[in-house]
Scaffold this active site. Structure first.
Site, mmCIF file in Angstrom:
data_model
loop_
_atom_site.group_PDB
_atom_site.id
_atom_site.type_symbol
_atom_site.label_atom_id
_atom_site.label_comp_id
_atom_site.label_asym_id
_atom_site.label_seq_id
_atom_site.Cartn_x
_atom_site.Cartn_y
_atom_site.Cartn_z
ATOM 1 N N GLU A 20 110.621 10.184 2.790
ATOM 2 C CA GLU A 20 110.841 11.634 2.904
ATOM 3 C C GLU A 20 111.696 11.993 4.127
ATOM 4 O O GLU A 20 111.174 12.335 5.178
ATOM 5 C CB GLU A 20 109.506 12.392 2.993
ATOM 6 C CG GLU A 20 109.698 13.902 3.037
ATOM 7 C CD GLU A 20 108.410 14.678 3.240
ATOM 8 O OE1 GLU A 20 108.446 15.920 3.103
ATOM 9 O OE2 GLU A 20 107.366 14.066 3.532
ATOM 10 N N LYS B 268 111.292 11.802 -1.554
ATOM 11 C CA LYS B 268 110.880 13.200 -1.452
ATOM 12 C C LYS B 268 111.913 13.912 -0.604
ATOM 13 O O LYS B 268 112.064 13.624 0.586
ATOM 14 C CB LYS B 268 109.487 13.324 -0.836
ATOM 15 C CG LYS B 268 108.995 14.773 -0.743
ATOM 16 C CD LYS B 268 107.522 14.856 -0.389
ATOM 17 C CE LYS B 268 107.084 16.311 -0.269
ATOM 18 N NZ LYS B 268 105.623 16.458 -0.068
#
Length: 293
Positions: free
Chosen positions: A175, A212
C-alpha cells in the site's frame, strides 16, 4: 476451508475488503467519529476496548457477510480478541466467510523526498509465524508529491517487506498511498505505476501480491497492474474521500475494488440503536459493493 479457497475468493470474488485496522495512532480519531470522546476512556486499554466493541458490532451486523465483503484487514492487537468465543480471524472466516488480513506496519517516518517511508518492523518474522488463520498482510507508506527518488524508495521498501511476507506463506497487500490533496497527485501516480511495474517484473513464480492504491486521477490507470501475473487483486483506499466521493471515483475504475475504512464507517455512532446502526452500515456496504462490482 483452505488457503486455495481464500485465494480464489480474493482473486475473483465480487465485493470489497473492509479496512478494520485502526491502530493506536488512528483509533482516537475513529472513535471520535463514532461518538466516543477521549473523555470516555481513561487508558489505552479502555480506548482499544472501545474500538474493538465497534469492530465487533460491524462484524456481527447482518449485512457484513461474504456476499459483499470478501476480506477484512485487522490490527495486530485484534488477533487476540474474540467474537462469540472465537478469535476474530477465525470468526471472520468460519462464521462469515470473510478472508482475514493483518496490518503489519508500525507507522510512518517523517516526510523526506516528498514521501513517508514505513518505520522499521521489528519482530516481523515472529508476528507472521503467530498470525494464525490470517491469509495476508497490509503495509502502508504515503507519497505526498511527484518525487521520483522518494517514490522509488517507497516502492522498493514495500517490495522488500512483501518478499518476507510471501516467504512466510502469506499474500501481502502493498500500500503506497498517494495523498489525495497532493498538488502533483496525477504525476506521482504515473511515476508510482512505473516503479510498481518494474518491481513486479522482478518477482518470481509464486511471489504473488495484492496492491492497495489511492483511486487514480486518470480512470483505469492501474489496469496494467491488475493484469500482471504476479498481482492477485488491486484494491482502492478511500484516502479521506467521503463515502459518496470514494464510490463515485472507484466506479470509474473497472479493475479496482474497494478497501475502505473511513468510508465504510461513515455515519456510524455508538449511540445508535442496533437497528439504526445496521441500517447505516448496510447502506454504506451497498454503496461500496456497487462501486466495486
Amino acid at each position: 476451508m483452505s488457503k486455495a479457497e481464500q485465494r480464489a475468493q480474493m482473486s475473483n470474488g465480487a465485493g470489497f475488503i473492509a479496512a478494520l485496522d485502526q491502530s493506536g495512532g488512528s483509533t482516537p480519531k475513529a472513535l471520535a467519529l463514532y461518538g466516543v470522546d477521549a473523555s470516555d476512556y481513561a487508558s489505552e486499554e479502555e480506548m482499544f476496548g472501545e474500538i474493538q466493541n465497534m469492530r465487533a458490532r460491524i462484524i456481527l451486523a447482518d449485512d457484513f457477510t461474504k456476499d459483499k465483503v470478501i476480506g477484512a484487514i485487522l490490527f495486530e492487537r485484534t488477533l487476540g480478541e474474540q467474537i462469540e468465543g472465537r478469535k476474530v480471524a477465525d470468526y471472520l472466516w468460519s462464521a462469515k466467510g470473510i478472508v482475514p488480513f493483518l496490518k503489519i506496519d508500525k507507522g510512518l517516518e517523517e516526510t523526506a523526498n516528498g514521501v513517508q517511508m514505513m518505520k522499521p518492523i521489528p519482530g516481523l518474522a515472529e508476528t507472521l509465524a503467530k498470525a494464525e488463520g490470517v491469509f495476508g498482510t497490509k503495509e502502508r507508506s504515503v507519497i505526498h508529491e511527484a518525487n521520483a527518488e522518494g517514490i522509488a524508495a517507497v516502492v522498493a521498501q514495500q517490495f522488500d517487506v512483501a518478499r518476507e511476507v510471501v516467504a512466510a506463506g502469506m499474500v501481502p497487500i502493498v500500500e503506497p498511498e498517494v495523498n489525495i490533496n497532493s498538488e502533483t497527485k496525477a504525476e506521482a501516480e504515473e511515476i508510482l505505476k512505473a516503479e510498481i511495474l518494474k518491481n513486479l517484473d522482478q518477482l518470481g513464480e509464486g511471489q504473488d501480491i495484492m496492491l492497495k492504491l489511492t483511486i487514480p486521477s486518470a480512470a483505469n490507470l492501474y489496469d496494467d497492474l491488475a493484469d500482471h501475473p504476479r498481482v492477485v487483486r488491486v484494491v482502492a483506499l478511500s484516502g479521506g474521500y467521503s463515502t459518496e466521493q470514494a464510490c463515485d471515483l472507484l466506479a470509474r475504475n473497472g479493475k479496482m475494488i474497494a478497501s475502505f475504512s473511513r468510508a465504510l464507517t461513515e455515519g456510524l455512532s455508538k449511540q445508535q440503536s442496533d437497528a439504526e446502526f445496521n441500517a447505516a452500515l448496510g447502506g454504506n456496504i451497498d454503496k461500496i459493493f456497487k462501486a466495486s462490482v
